[in-house]
Design an enzyme around this catalytic site. Structure first.
Site, PDB file in Angstrom:
ATOM      1  CG  ASP A  67      -0.343  -0.613   2.722  1.00  0.00           C
ATOM      2  OD1 ASP A  67       0.811  -0.767   2.459  1.00  0.00           O
ATOM      3  OD2 ASP A  67      -1.043  -1.130   3.458  1.00  0.00           O
ATOM      4  CG  ASN A 131      -9.056  -1.879  11.873  1.00  0.00           C
ATOM      5  OD1 ASN A 131      -8.047  -2.389  11.584  1.00  0.00           O
ATOM      6  ND2 ASN A 131      -9.504  -0.684  11.250  1.00  0.00           N
ATOM      7  CD  GLU A 138      -8.980   0.577   7.518  1.00  0.00           C
ATOM      8  OE1 GLU A 138      -8.757  -0.326   8.496  1.00  0.00           O
ATOM      9  OE2 GLU A 138      -8.252   1.428   7.956  1.00  0.00           O
TER      10      GLU A 138
HETATM   11  C1  F6R Z   1       1.481  -1.562   6.241  1.00  0.00           C
HETATM   12  C2  F6R Z   1       0.013  -2.269   6.153  1.00  0.00           C
HETATM   13  C3  F6R Z   1      -0.831  -2.288   7.362  1.00  0.00           C
HETATM   14  C4  F6R Z   1       0.147  -2.596   8.622  1.00  0.00           C
HETATM   15  C5  F6R Z   1      -0.649  -2.761   9.949  1.00  0.00           C
HETATM   16  C6  F6R Z   1       0.140  -2.636  11.337  1.00  0.00           C
HETATM   17  O1  F6R Z   1       1.976  -1.622   4.807  1.00  0.00           O
HETATM   18  O2  F6R Z   1      -0.246  -2.766   5.145  1.00  0.00           O
HETATM   19  O3  F6R Z   1      -1.743  -3.279   7.241  1.00  0.00           O
HETATM   20  O4  F6R Z   1       0.848  -4.041   8.536  1.00  0.00           O
HETATM   21  O5  F6R Z   1      -1.551  -1.274  10.018  1.00  0.00           O
HETATM   22  O6  F6R Z   1       0.879  -1.840  11.555  1.00  0.00           O
HETATM   23  P1  F6R Z   1       2.048  -1.637  12.550  1.00  0.00           P
HETATM   24  O7  F6R Z   1       3.036  -2.604  12.168  1.00  0.00           O
HETATM   25  O8  F6R Z   1       2.688  -0.267  12.492  1.00  0.00           O
HETATM   26  O9  F6R Z   1       1.393  -1.992  13.827  1.00  0.00           O
END
Ligand code: F6R
Length: 239
Positions: A67, A131, A138
């Site tokens: 992303d 979440n 999402e």
């Molecule tokens: C990032 C992504 C997100 C993160 C998730 C956890 O490329 O795709 O899904 O893996 O938000 O983020 P952290 O590791 O910062 O808790």
């Protein structure tokens, strides 16, 4: 789904890096799906170290990230600083969605085509949102979704606000779809810390439903979850 229990974030980072590095070493050609965020930072640090120690060539490695924020290059910069700059991978072999594209719908189609032209993803590394999001898919995202533009939820915006001290935090992102992710041959999900405990409990013990997108990984035949004590703290077997 295979759960590998590790004690803390340091052990998680080391094991994830060893796993990915052994795949890089053993393959003649490999397409790696990569994640950003806090969790894989240690993995990139170790991978960069191993790559220098073993003088590992990346000429057979292609990367596609999950992303990028709309109107930002935050994840391009993250990948460059935390990984690409340390391993000598050719720029043409690294791919991220372009959050600054004028036509975002067209960019989503282009990105799907990039993944397809590469022959799909061999190993996808994932983090997990508080979440239950994977990539930026999402709650409520369809399980067959392809690369698309998303409105980030308040929970995700709150969790990531700390990274936007120098630019306004974007409220939208481009993300690989769940359908795209599920087509990867293998998935390695990393979960560290108590904030991820609820999402992990749903992943292993909840019903499969798109309100907790990670539960859709139960449809995939080859998923390894590396989780530390904090992330496992709400699993029944742990209590
Ligand atoms: C990032 C992504 C997100 C993160 C998730 C956890 O490329 O795709 O899904 O893996 O938000 O983020 P952290 O590791 O910062 O808790």
């Amino acid at each position: 789904m295979r759960l590998i229990k590790v004690s803390d974030e340091e052990e998680l980072s080391r094991m994830a890096a060893e796993y990915v590095f052994s795949k890089i070493k053993r393959s003649e050609r490999i397409v790696l799906g990569l994640a950003t965020g806090r969790t894989p930072l240690g993995m990139y640090r170790h991978l960069s170290k191993y790559s220098k120690e073993y003088k590992q060539s990346y000429s057979h490695v292609h990367t596609v990230n999950l992303d990028e924020y709309v109107g930002s290059r935050a994840y391009h910069d993250y990948m460059q600083q935390n990984f690409f700059d340390h391993i000598g991978i050719h720029k043409n072999q690294t791919h991220l969605p372009d959050g600054n594209a004028v036509d975002l719908e067209k960019e989503c189609k282009r990105y799907e085509e990039v993944v397809k032209q590469l022959g799909g993803i061999d190993l996808q590394v994932l983090g997990i949102g508080e979440n239950g999001h994977i990539g930026f898919n999402e709650p409520g995202t369809d399980f067959s979704s392809r690369t698309h533009v998303v409105e980030l939820t308040e929970s995700t915006l709150r969790a990531n606000a700390k990274y936007f001290t120098h630019e306004k935090q974007p409220r939208k992102a481009i993300t690989m779809g769940i359908g795209t992710i599920l087509e990867s041959k293998e998935i390695l999900l990393l979960a560290a810390g108590e904030k991820k405990a609820r999402a992990l409990r749903e992943l292993f013990q909840g019903t499969i439903n798109s309100d907790i997108p990670a539960t859709l990984l139960n449809h995939h035949p080859n998923v390894i979850v590396l989780a530390d004590e904090g992330a496992r703290s709400l699993l029944e077997e742990e209590s």
